[in-house]
Design a protein around this motif. Sequence first.
Motif, PDB file in Angstrom:
ATOM      1  N   GLY A  67     -11.863  54.169  -7.780  1.00  0.00           N
ATOM      2  CA  GLY A  67     -11.740  55.656  -7.097  1.00  0.00           C
ATOM      3  C   GLY A  67     -10.291  55.775  -7.020  1.00  0.00           C
ATOM      4  O   GLY A  67      -9.535  55.405  -6.394  1.00  0.00           O
ATOM      5  N   PRO A  68      -9.618  57.369  -7.316  1.00  0.00           N
ATOM      6  CA  PRO A  68      -8.408  57.470  -6.064  1.00  0.00           C
ATOM      7  C   PRO A  68      -8.649  57.879  -5.256  1.00  0.00           C
ATOM      8  O   PRO A  68     -10.039  57.680  -4.470  1.00  0.00           O
ATOM      9  N   SER A  69      -7.662  57.756  -4.511  1.00  0.00           N
ATOM     10  CA  SER A  69      -6.950  58.167  -3.148  1.00  0.00           C
ATOM     11  C   SER A  69      -7.713  58.819  -2.335  1.00  0.00           C
ATOM     12  O   SER A  69      -7.822  60.374  -3.084  1.00  0.00           O
TER      13      SER A  69
ATOM     14  N   LEU B 127     -18.957  48.201 -12.438  1.00  0.00           N
ATOM     15  CA  LEU B 127     -18.195  48.612 -12.192  1.00  0.00           C
ATOM     16  C   LEU B 127     -19.005  49.843 -11.493  1.00  0.00           C
ATOM     17  O   LEU B 127     -19.863  50.152 -11.784  1.00  0.00           O
ATOM     18  N   TYR B 128     -18.446  50.036  -9.964  1.00  0.00           N
ATOM     19  CA  TYR B 128     -18.649  52.002 -10.073  1.00  0.00           C
ATOM     20  C   TYR B 128     -17.411  52.750  -9.334  1.00  0.00           C
ATOM     21  O   TYR B 128     -16.073  51.926  -9.173  1.00  0.00           O
ATOM     22  N   GLU B 129     -17.938  53.453  -9.932  1.00  0.00           N
ATOM     23  CA  GLU B 129     -16.536  54.664  -9.507  1.00  0.00           C
ATOM     24  C   GLU B 129     -17.050  55.732  -8.854  1.00  0.00           C
ATOM     25  O   GLU B 129     -18.162  56.411  -8.509  1.00  0.00           O
ATOM     26  N   MET B 130     -15.996  55.951  -7.517  1.00  0.00           N
ATOM     27  CA  MET B 130     -16.257  56.988  -6.818  1.00  0.00           C
ATOM     28  C   MET B 130     -15.241  58.222  -7.054  1.00  0.00           C
ATOM     29  O   MET B 130     -13.848  57.937  -7.047  1.00  0.00           O
ATOM     30  N   GLU B 131     -15.409  59.273  -6.779  1.00  0.00           N
ATOM     31  CA  GLU B 131     -15.050  59.942  -6.789  1.00  0.00           C
ATOM     32  C   GLU B 131     -15.061  61.656  -6.434  1.00  0.00           C
ATOM     33  O   GLU B 131     -16.819  62.206  -6.009  1.00  0.00           O
TER      34      GLU B 131
END
Length: 232
Positions: free
Chosen positions: A40-42, A215-219
């Motif tokens: 996930g992005p900064s 895989l997990y993505e945080m947003e």
Amino acid sequence: GFAIQTEILTKVYGSGNTEVVAMQEATMNVSRGEVVALLGPSGSGKSTFLTAIGLINPPTSGRVFIGGQLVLEGSRAYTNLRAFRRKHLGFVFQKANLIPFLSALENVEIALEINGSSHRAARIRAMELLDYLGVGDRAENLPSMLSGGQQQRVAVARALANHPSVILADEPTAALDSQRGRQVMELFAQIAHEQSAGVVVVTHDHRALDVFDTLYEMEDGVIRKQSEVVAS
Ligand code: ADP
Ligand code: ADP
């Protein structure tokens, strides 16, 4: 069983005009033996999540279970967090952060002695770990004599010293070239599978994602499961 379970973790920093919802109803279950990447992005809340499950920065609400035990409910702790961290959790950071005036071996020994090992037992276990991680031949060297990848292996040995059931890593390959970075990621997968630990790695490094089980993505504070790779 599960190494880590979280239920609807939310974190709010500040209040009123300055309020930031850094994490919203984050739920993640990590089995023993599972290695997870959190992408996930900064600014998306990854550090907030990792430090919440690391029992360093408690959530505003929601529950954290480690090894099936309820440890945190919001900021309420059900155990001595410092003692629990030392016993059950291992941390790896972007930089190895080794103590510069101690040898590789001594850097690992000290993690064991702090937890009550005798010097003799610590020496045996530390040597075994350095061998396991492929840096046994550098045991007597100071960190400054080691490459970045070797230093990170010593840091991983230190994190493993007390047989943690959970390993948490924050950008562990950021300072490494892609080959060394990949080796360190492969090491996490090996550790998860061989030591039945739950491993969560926060990473921007998309070059070695195939080593992960999940895989997990945080947003914007929300965590989503991206894919699941069935281990063979
Ligand atoms: P990431 O690790 O993905 O970069 P963070 O968890 O560090 O994300 O940050 C998530 C959000 O929370 C960001 O908007 C960040 O500015 C904010 N934040 C993080 N720590 C604090 C803090 N101590 N006080 C106020 N806001 C914070
Ligand atoms: P120690 O007293 O040996 O530092 P702690 O129980 O305080 O041990 O911490 C356990 C682990 O958590 C250590 O690896 C430490 O680096 C990490 N840790 C503790 N506090 C923080 C923090 N505020 N931010 C990041 N990591 C932390």
